[in-house]
Design an enzyme around this catalytic site. Structure first.
Site, mmCIF file in Angstrom:
data_model
loop_
_atom_site.group_PDB
_atom_site.id
_atom_site.type_symbol
_atom_site.label_atom_id
_atom_site.label_comp_id
_atom_site.label_asym_id
_atom_site.label_seq_id
_atom_site.Cartn_x
_atom_site.Cartn_y
_atom_site.Cartn_z
ATOM 1 C CG HIS A 290 -2.192 -0.542 0.956
ATOM 2 N ND1 HIS A 290 -3.162 -0.069 0.304
ATOM 3 C CD2 HIS A 290 -2.638 -1.802 1.317
ATOM 4 C CE1 HIS A 290 -4.348 -0.828 0.212
ATOM 5 N NE2 HIS A 290 -4.029 -1.910 0.681
ATOM 6 C CD GLU B 294 -6.063 -1.323 8.132
ATOM 7 O OE1 GLU B 294 -6.778 -1.091 7.557
ATOM 8 O OE2 GLU B 294 -4.715 -1.440 8.029
ATOM 9 C CG HIS B 295 -5.865 -5.765 7.014
ATOM 10 N ND1 HIS B 295 -7.238 -5.793 6.381
ATOM 11 C CD2 HIS B 295 -5.391 -4.599 6.809
ATOM 12 C CE1 HIS B 295 -7.541 -4.742 5.869
ATOM 13 N NE2 HIS B 295 -6.596 -3.845 5.891
ATOM 14 C CG HIS C 186 -33.133 14.453 40.922
ATOM 15 N ND1 HIS C 186 -32.571 15.349 40.758
ATOM 16 C CD2 HIS C 186 -32.757 13.467 39.955
ATOM 17 C CE1 HIS C 186 -31.753 15.497 39.559
ATOM 18 N NE2 HIS C 186 -32.117 14.249 39.314
#
Length: 440
Positions: free
Chosen positions: A266, A334-335, A427
């Protein structure tokens, strides 16, 4: 050409060296902060004109103001230039991606009765707008467009746009435009990098302001997302590609090397490791690289060899399976590809990974393009806490509650007690006998 692939023995690494192997190129963005901040400021102040100037400076492309948005004619030219086989592959991938993500989409609303007469649940809605970033610097990526945009469309996002850097001739990659048109997206803009992120964060005269930006990019783009995270939802961390291939003794190391190169090619800022417990795998992998390099072009060989011979890649020999997966989980890739004749035996050992691809017939290539699971994945160790891009990244839910008259007394009694303990008088009053008086 000779490439000296890094090899390490995991049990001989110093603590410092192990930490170095776990690092990523975008782990430290401090060098980019000072450079990105003025880009962001210029786009905020000068809008389209700043985009034109930065496109000329960083992309070496001269655009006119009316050329920032892709025209109908540019879509037409792109369609005419794409061959039938590529178009069929785009349609095949888009169909698988859509099918997978449709299975993720929740129903419009859920409700459950937590106590008799008291109901709680969620109502799911799409976010209003999203910008999908498609990088261009190291190639053309119609697959990234499909992965980013299809889950947004499945989620029901009304305003989905695409930003992508122009090529040297000022055009957007033809297959990317065809992919966009195929799934019904026509708002595509020519801008990238830090300036692109700023454009969708603030909006310009041409580019609409968006609620969120998704997609992978360079450290410049990642830095801009961090700087603008209080202005625009930056999505999941998705920086330069990274992978680990695990191979056991049942695998030929040449196959492991073949798959190791997938993410390594890549770019020079990628990270890729082969982790194995087998000396045989190491030797076979090293011996196979010359053949693999010989089947690749000069550019991708350069990228992959920079990774595998540099600071962010190589081969790691682990003394045993536990040590191997301890490293893998610390890395949180990632992978993650598991090469084994019995890959399922390792699945329960994996705690941190963006995706896990099991077996000899599941290379990352299939996941990146056509399997349907999303290939936009958390990087830089974010897989420890972050999931892959999916439909829920483009949706939000609001809690919905309804208490009946019969369910109210029990709920009120316990809520009043806790409110008194914490000192919140309004409350407690709201669920006290005061309310009972009004309800009568």
């Amino acid at each position: 050409m000779t490439h000296n692939i890094n090899t390490w023995k995991l049990d001989e690494l110093t603590i410092a060296k192990r930490q170095q192997l776990l690092a990523r190129t975008e782990s430290d963005l401090s060098d980019y902060l000072a450079k990105v901040r003025p880009i962001v400021d210029q786009v905020r102040e000068h809008g389209d004109q700043a985009l034109i100037e930065f496109t000329a400076k960083f992309d070496d492309v001269t655009l006119q103001l009316n050329q920032l948005k892709v025209t109908d004619n540019e879509f037409k030219v792109a369609e005419e230039s794409i061959d039938t086989a590529t178009l069929e592959a785009i349609r095949f991938a888009a169909d698988n991606i859509r099918r997978y993500h449709e299975s993720q989409k929740p129903g419009e609303m859920t409700m459950q009765e937590v106590r008799k007469g008291s109901f709680v649940g969620e109502r799911f809605l799409p976010i209003p707008s999203v910008a999908c970033y498609v990088p261009r610097g190291k190639g053309s990526f119609p697959s990234v467009l499909l992965m980013n945009t299809i889950p947004a469309l499945v989620a029901g996002v009304k305003n989905t746009i695409v930003i992508t850097p122009p090529g040297i001739d000022g055009s957007v990659d033809a297959a990317t435009l065809v992919a966009a048109k195929e799934i019904g997206i026509t708002n595509v803009y020519k801008c990238g990098g830090a300036q692109g992120v700023a454009a969708v964060a603030y909006g310009t005269e041409t580019i609409p302001k968006c609620s969120k930006i998704v997609g992978p990019g360079s450290p410049w783009m990642v830095t801009a997302k961090k700087l603008l995270s209080n202005i625009i939802d930056p999505g999941i961390p998705a920086g330069p590609s990274e992978s680990i291939v695990f191979a056991d003794d049942s695998i030929n190391g040449g196959l492991a090397a073949l798959d190791l190169l997938i993410e390594a090619e890549h770019g020079p800022d990628s990270s890729a490791y082969l982790v194995t417990t087998s000396k045989k795998v190491v030797e076979e992998a090293l011996a196979s690289f010359p053949d693999h390099w010989g089947r690749m072009g000069e550019l991708r060989t350069s990228y992959a060899s920079t990774v595998l011979c540099g600071d962010m890649g190589g081969i790691i020999l682990a003394p045993d399976t536990k040590s191997a997966f301890d490293f893998i989980n610390d890395y949180a890739p990632e992978h993650l590809q598991i090469l084994s004749s019995d890959p399922w035996q390792y699945l329960n050992l994996i705690e941190n990974a963006g995706e896990v691809l099991l077996g000899k017939h599941s290379p990352s290539t299939l996941g990146n393009y056509v399997l349907g699971c999303n290939a936009v994945l958390p990087t830089s160790g974010a897989a420890t806490t972050v999931s892959p891009l999916g439909v829920m990244d483009f949706m939000k839910f609001m809690s919905v509650a309804y208490v009946t008259e019969s369910g109210y007394p029990e709920m009120a009694k316990h809520a009043e007690k806790l409110a008194i303990y914490e000192g919140f008088e309004a409350h407690s009053n709201a669920v006290s006998d005061i309310r009972s008086h009004y309800l009568k």
